[in-house]
Design a protein around this motif. Sequence first.
Motif, PDB file in Angstrom:
ATOM      1  N   LEU A 124     -39.231   5.615   2.774  1.00 18.81           N
ATOM      2  CA  LEU A 124     -37.919   4.987   3.408  1.00 18.81           C
ATOM      3  C   LEU A 124     -38.375   5.353   4.912  1.00 18.81           C
ATOM      4  N   GLN A 125     -38.844   6.530   4.964  1.00 21.22           N
ATOM      5  CA  GLN A 125     -39.062   7.019   6.537  1.00 21.22           C
ATOM      6  C   GLN A 125     -40.021   6.350   7.161  1.00 21.22           C
ATOM      7  N   ALA A 126     -41.207   6.197   6.305  1.00 19.81           N
ATOM      8  CA  ALA A 126     -42.448   5.352   6.953  1.00 19.81           C
ATOM      9  C   ALA A 126     -41.932   4.125   7.259  1.00 19.81           C
ATOM     10  N   ALA A 149     -34.100   6.811  22.968  1.00 21.68           N
ATOM     11  CA  ALA A 149     -32.894   7.767  22.552  1.00 21.68           C
ATOM     12  C   ALA A 149     -32.363   7.480  21.190  1.00 21.68           C
ATOM     13  N   LEU A 150     -32.238   6.119  20.818  1.00 20.15           N
ATOM     14  CA  LEU A 150     -31.841   5.649  19.678  1.00 20.15           C
ATOM     15  C   LEU A 150     -33.061   5.994  18.318  1.00 20.15           C
ATOM     16  N   ARG A 151     -34.081   5.873  18.906  1.00 19.10           N
ATOM     17  CA  ARG A 151     -35.110   6.177  17.595  1.00 19.10           C
ATOM     18  C   ARG A 151     -35.083   7.760  17.557  1.00 19.10           C
ATOM     19  N   ASN A 156     -33.819  11.976  13.695  1.00 17.23           N
ATOM     20  CA  ASN A 156     -33.171  13.368  13.609  1.00 17.23           C
ATOM     21  C   ASN A 156     -32.572  13.045  11.974  1.00 17.23           C
ATOM     22  N   ASN A 157     -31.746  12.089  12.094  1.00 22.79           N
ATOM     23  CA  ASN A 157     -31.034  11.956  10.646  1.00 22.79           C
ATOM     24  C   ASN A 157     -32.101  11.962   9.435  1.00 22.79           C
ATOM     25  N   ILE A 162     -34.526  14.367   4.538  1.00 25.32           N
ATOM     26  CA  ILE A 162     -35.870  14.814   3.903  1.00 25.32           C
ATOM     27  C   ILE A 162     -35.911  16.317   3.750  1.00 25.32           C
ATOM     28  N   ALA A 163     -35.611  17.210   4.911  1.00 26.91           N
ATOM     29  CA  ALA A 163     -35.262  18.520   4.705  1.00 26.91           C
ATOM     30  C   ALA A 163     -34.610  18.964   3.681  1.00 26.91           C
TER      31      ALA A 163
END
Length: 167
Positions: A124-126, A149-151, A156-157, A162-163
């Motif tokens: 999903l992150q990719a 900034a939005l990116r 960060n979310n 994932i962390a």
Amino acid sequence: MGLLSLYFILILAVPSLCSTVATVLGDIAAIQNNLNSLNSVIAALTPFIANINFSTASQLLALNPSPVNDTDGRAILDRLKALEPSIVDSTAKFIQRKGVVAVLPAIPLVGSPLAMARATLVSLQAALNSLEDAAQKTAPASLQAEGAALRGRFDNNMNALIAAYSS
């Protein structure tokens, strides 16, 4: 997970030939609907969370002209900004549910639900990164800083999510 990865590769490798700003805005609205569905899925503890349609990335890259004008760029950025509350809410809910997912039994031939969730989140992150890259490439110069900034907030979310599932 392999089919999901193949899906993302295919949607990014076969861009639309006739993309318009209206198509992109419609795709972003579909992402919002899928995020709302995702919240329902998270509440039900269903591990299959990556059903969000990120073909928008290929739609953005196919826009003509590129970069888009300020008015169209603002419309796309505003629609993407509208996703932020849902992404933040989904992230918080999914992190809260990690403890429940972690104690679910392993699924034969698939593995632990926690590992499955993490692998799905990485995919999903990719896909989200592809969307962000495409949006950045097609955005007018006047909106680049606001988009970056939005990116950063989106990234960060996803990194926090994932962390949480990596430990």
